[in-house]
Design an enzyme around this catalytic site. Structure first.
Site, short mmCIF file in Angstrom:
data_model
loop_
_atom_site.label_atom_id
_atom_site.label_comp_id
_atom_site.label_asym_id
_atom_site.label_seq_id
_atom_site.Cartn_x
_atom_site.Cartn_y
_atom_site.Cartn_z
N ILE A 245 -3.52 -15.42 -54.06
CA ILE A 245 -4.54 -14.61 -53.39
C ILE A 245 -3.90 -13.50 -52.57
O ILE A 245 -4.33 -12.34 -52.62
CB ILE A 245 -5.43 -15.50 -52.47
CG1 ILE A 245 -6.20 -16.54 -53.30
CG2 ILE A 245 -6.39 -14.65 -51.65
CD1 ILE A 245 -7.18 -15.98 -54.29
N GLN B 180 -11.25 -17.22 -60.36
CA GLN B 180 -10.84 -17.91 -59.13
C GLN B 180 -9.77 -17.16 -58.34
O GLN B 180 -9.65 -17.33 -57.13
CB GLN B 180 -10.35 -19.32 -59.47
CG GLN B 180 -8.95 -19.40 -60.09
CD GLN B 180 -8.91 -19.13 -61.59
OE1 GLN B 180 -9.93 -18.87 -62.21
NE2 GLN B 180 -7.74 -19.19 -62.18
N HIS C 129 -13.46 -20.34 -63.60
CA HIS C 129 -14.45 -21.39 -63.44
C HIS C 129 -15.74 -20.97 -64.17
O HIS C 129 -16.00 -19.78 -64.32
CB HIS C 129 -14.82 -21.57 -61.96
CG HIS C 129 -13.70 -21.88 -61.04
ND1 HIS C 129 -12.86 -22.96 -61.21
CD2 HIS C 129 -13.26 -21.27 -59.91
CE1 HIS C 129 -11.98 -23.00 -60.22
NE2 HIS C 129 -12.19 -21.99 -59.43
N SER D 62 -14.59 -19.91 -50.29
CA SER D 62 -13.81 -20.09 -51.52
C SER D 62 -14.39 -19.30 -52.68
O SER D 62 -15.53 -18.81 -52.61
CB SER D 62 -13.78 -21.56 -51.90
OG SER D 62 -15.05 -21.93 -52.42
N CYS D 63 -13.65 -19.22 -53.74
CA CYS D 63 -14.10 -18.47 -54.93
C CYS D 63 -15.41 -19.02 -55.46
O CYS D 63 -16.30 -18.25 -55.80
CB CYS D 63 -13.03 -18.51 -56.02
SG CYS D 63 -12.48 -20.16 -56.48
N ARG E 116 -11.32 -24.70 -63.41
CA ARG E 116 -10.02 -24.66 -64.10
C ARG E 116 -9.07 -25.64 -63.43
O ARG E 116 -9.16 -25.85 -62.21
CB ARG E 116 -9.48 -23.24 -64.09
CG ARG E 116 -9.25 -22.62 -62.71
CD ARG E 116 -7.92 -22.95 -62.15
NE ARG E 116 -7.67 -22.44 -60.83
CZ ARG E 116 -7.68 -23.20 -59.74
NH1 ARG E 116 -8.03 -24.47 -59.81
NH2 ARG E 116 -7.36 -22.69 -58.57
#
Lengths: 340, 340, 340, 340
Positions: C12, C302, C220, C139-140, C168
């Site tokens: 990230i 993600q 995801h 979060s993503c 994932r």
């Protein structure tokens, strides 16, 4: 003894053959194969007479040292019922042959409902197949949905179902199909065809399904949300499941949270081929929401759950057991199936 | 009856337990587990007395409905030999305990050679373990290398070996280890440690090995090139392999070209857990080059091939069979192992 | 120019660094790394001053030819805002340091809401972060849920949400985490924690979520079912999505039905690292049921979707843009983000 | 300006198109596609005139909003050279068309040597293609073998080569091909066809190869053992590699040990599509044995390494650069390729 032939001794066919051979009231009179593969060796080793579709290919079997008993027509002459376990879509072309030889026939879920006119799940509509000539056993996923939805519907009434099927990309023995690294929407449109397929067995259920394919081989996973008509409790639902002969519970105390660990357990239990004929509901997933929504995860062994349904379908069609309960009990006992 | 305990009832331990229990001259007096997992249920079901490392954790087993027979010390008091199948590196710390309870002990290949001073493969150096107190059974990969290299060396003399091991990322029941989508050099340096490890059993072999990890669970694959001292023919090599009690041949006529199809075959054959205790050489891969280089692919079932070696090691240490041939024959017969 | 530091230049952090560097009103004054990895080379190449947590390890960086600017304390002295992109759970320990150096700080979704007291999504609650010292970007997965649920709620009112996240197993560059071949329920219990996490941003939404992990690396996938309060049409929903600056539409005419094809498209479009900062709703999946249930699939990258949220959070905290719309427009333009 | 057409704008074709468009002495006059996929959108976006094989399908492109410039014949009328990047085996049928329109043509390694009579690798036999009308660029794996073997042969003389190719099952954007969980011998026989294929470029090399397929998407991995005629040192070999314009070195200090981490690095470096046009030798793997055997691992990006070879082949055929060195330098500079 009911004389059973298996047309297509592959992933499903070889399992149905062994399950039939284990029944006290049935025997295998023949299985068929198109090529001298590893499975053809196994048929010989198990003592199942091996028939081939194209008798001109007998030479290839001879060379491989595999005994051939004759052609598929010869097999059909021996049997009362043929279980068609050929690849999806192929079974349709065989119907005329079965009619010609005047044998009862069972198809798998890869064929359309119309091929037989009766789509079957022993926990739902055993009587529909009683004495019938043609029956279709629904697919592994539809079988899994049928069992749990029927159970909930009888106990509480089911107002609506929303289910997502996360499906394996290939069976463990497969090497060609993927995906290797992708989540594939299959179909990309919502709803998927699984809802209407369930309705061929349970016509009154209001259901929306979605489905995707992921890179795994061991089992499918279902996420199910049902709106119940009557009040339910988590313990009540678990009790119902515990009593069902074809739905098992993956206990929280085992620490099992995945399909891989579940198949390992089945293997450790000594199940043939590590097969899980029962649907596997995860105990810790079962939850009831504030408006009587029932939630749960269940794992479905795509190679195995329909096997026992085929055996029951044979009994229904041959009028060899008068009720679903009787046939299910006989099938389970013969296989030593005590749901996990 | 030789009294055997299994310290660590996991992937290898549970298989050794079943193999020992199947022997006419051995019995399982106990197996150990640290947590009430699915495998602990299986130990109970199989009737193996279950001991736990930390007796203060008995409550967790009680809650899960799993019967506990006592602690590991209690287990060691019952046995002649303990098979340590704890995770790699953990076994070392147990040695003092085994000495204290005066039991013979076998470690797996995850421990270093020095732990026992004798590294074992029944086809290579059975006599080295005869009467010994401490023995290490080499890893699944080294076991696979030992069998085929010893065979070629005795028949033709082996001048040098170059082998690449393409290893599975995780066992089928595992969910934590990857990789998901990568080829991982492990180690990135050449040569890998497998050559020196083979030399603990076969000291005179000149060998270079490389290894990598790939995202699969079913088996390892070895690519082997050996320079032979004497002239060899493909048929001659295949004949030697056919006679070897622990090396099987994957016939070309089966159409099998992969680890997945091979495990499917083992499963279809009714092998417990689909286990392949034998090395599996692909018939069509065996080739001899113009300068007497021998080439072949062999698949190694990482969970299984060392299991039979552990059984033979027990017999050697207990002087229960005078020769490797005798022990191998007994072990194979008890398991119904006829190499594919 | 807002001076930004990135503590943790990993998956990230490196993306946030590039996104920040691309903004007209921000600059990167430093990034931090603990080891001289490939990412440390990249930091040097991009010209980001590289700081290290433990200055006694500078020798290892020197050996690898990587320039080090100082320690993390040195980096904090240079910046107005630090983006903490350290592994989940580590960021908590850094808070005291950020307070000591009196810098504003942003954490990622791996930390708990309480670390900052404000959980952020620019499409939902930009004003909450306006002028704040501490903010947590969710979060993503929660980011993906926030965007679409807020959109539907504003337009139609959302009575309830049921969402399944198929996640994932590892990022594409990872080699340690699995699973290799399993569907893992994570958590096995229903509901998962994602619903409550969404409520830190959108407190009034009634939501139940479930989650599992599968062996893939690319993205995801979310399956979402929302009960809407007002009547909706498929076209109406698609129109709303088309106008959203952070939700893209995967057109049916592209033939794309998977995460893999979607990342391939992003790569072909020339997106840096093939990143999809936007949520990706599959056009053909969008459906509205008879009781105004909205169904859809959306894929979430993600590694990428939170990157743009971090940039907006910086602007909100620094009062550098007065509205979400303004900041989102600036961020998107600087990155060339035109939602697919 | 050399006018280049790309017949088959897929995995290889789209990369060759971008590489050609980046050259100062070349331009893209057209690319072809059979269906209105995501790649067709990209062609439009990049401004490459899009031609279609079957002009009766233009309606489908119109519907999808994709501009079509004409049919493939129309494209061939515009170009000096056509790069055929159609799926393996399809290119053969196109030869008559290329002859009819009197254009020079390049095929990929999926076609047989005989299609062109000249198999090409710019580091090995640039002059063979000088002025030629038809050239075949060898496959990604053969390209990787050619580069390193030629380098070693020129410096030390290569007496024999043994190489194992561990190949990806599918490209990252693929969703149909597997395997999901298997190591597949492809072919199961030894040697594989890769040795003879290398001999189409380097006829005098004595080489035996083996190959298998594993469930990964990112790159192939080669394990290579060469017997050298003259004495070599590890450092000497590394120096040679460092000077090679198309072979990079994965430094040990990066900690990279896998294909996944390598592609992540390429992505971080800003390479378009994360492409690695160079072969990637792992520094820590390079070793020289006591009898001058050279060992190494090299990763080969299957989608990328042949791209630069296609560009050089165009220049050779058009006599646009007199030497391999000159063309390689021009190609690399235009792409910003400085081997890792």
């Amino acid at each position: 003894m009911i004389k059973v032939a298996i047309n297509g001794y592959g992933t499903i066919g070889k399992r149905v053959a062994d399950a039939v051979a284990a029944q006290p009231d049935m025997e295998i009179v023949g299985v068929s194969k198109t090529r001298p593969s590893g499975e053809a060796y196994i048929a010989n080793e198990r003592g199942y007479p091996l028939y081939i579709a194209d008798i001109t290919k007998k030479g290839a079997f001879d060379e491989a040292g595999i005994a051939v008993a004759g052609d598929v027509e010869g097999m059909l002459r021996q049997c009362d019922v043929v279980v068609d376990a050929t690849p999806g879509g192929v079974g349709k072309a065989n119907k005329a042959l079965y009619e010609l030889y005047n044998v009862k026939a069972i198809w798998q879920g890869g064929e359309k409902h119309e091929i037989a006119g009766i789509s079957f799940n022993s926990s739902c509509n055993y009587q529909d197949a009683y004495g019938a000539d043609f029956v279709r056993v629904v697919s592994c996923n539809t079988t899994g949905l049928c069992r749990i939805i029927k159970l909930a519907d009888e106990a509480y009434g089911v107002k609506s179902v929303f289910a997502t099927m996360v499906r394996r990309g290939s069976d463990p023995g497969g090497i060609k199909k993927g995906p290797v690294d992708a989540i594939v929407l299959n179909p990309v449109s919502i709803p998927s065809h699984h809802g209407p397929d369930l309705n061929t067995v349970l016509p009154s259920i209001d259901i929306v399904t979605t489905a995707m394919i992921v890179p795994t081989t061991f089992m499918h996973m279902h996420v199910i949300r049902m709106e119940l008509a009557q009040e339910a409790t988590r313990e009540g639902v678990l009790d119902l499941i515990r009593k069902h002969p074809r739905i098992g519970i993956v206990k929280g105390s085992t620490g099992i949270t995945s399909t891989a660990e579940l198949r390992e357990l089945a293997s450790d239990m000594g199940r043939p081929r590590g097969d899980l004929w029962e649907s596997c509901v995860f105990e810790d997933s079962v939850a009831v929401g504030k408006n009587n929504e029932l939630y749960l995860f269940q794992a479905i062994h795509q190679e195995a759950d329909v096997v026992v349904e085929n055996v029951d379908a044979i009994r229904a069609m041959m009028k060899a057991a008068d009720s679903a309960e009787e046939s299910i009990r006989m099938t389970n006992e013969a296989l030593g199936l005590k749901a996990i």
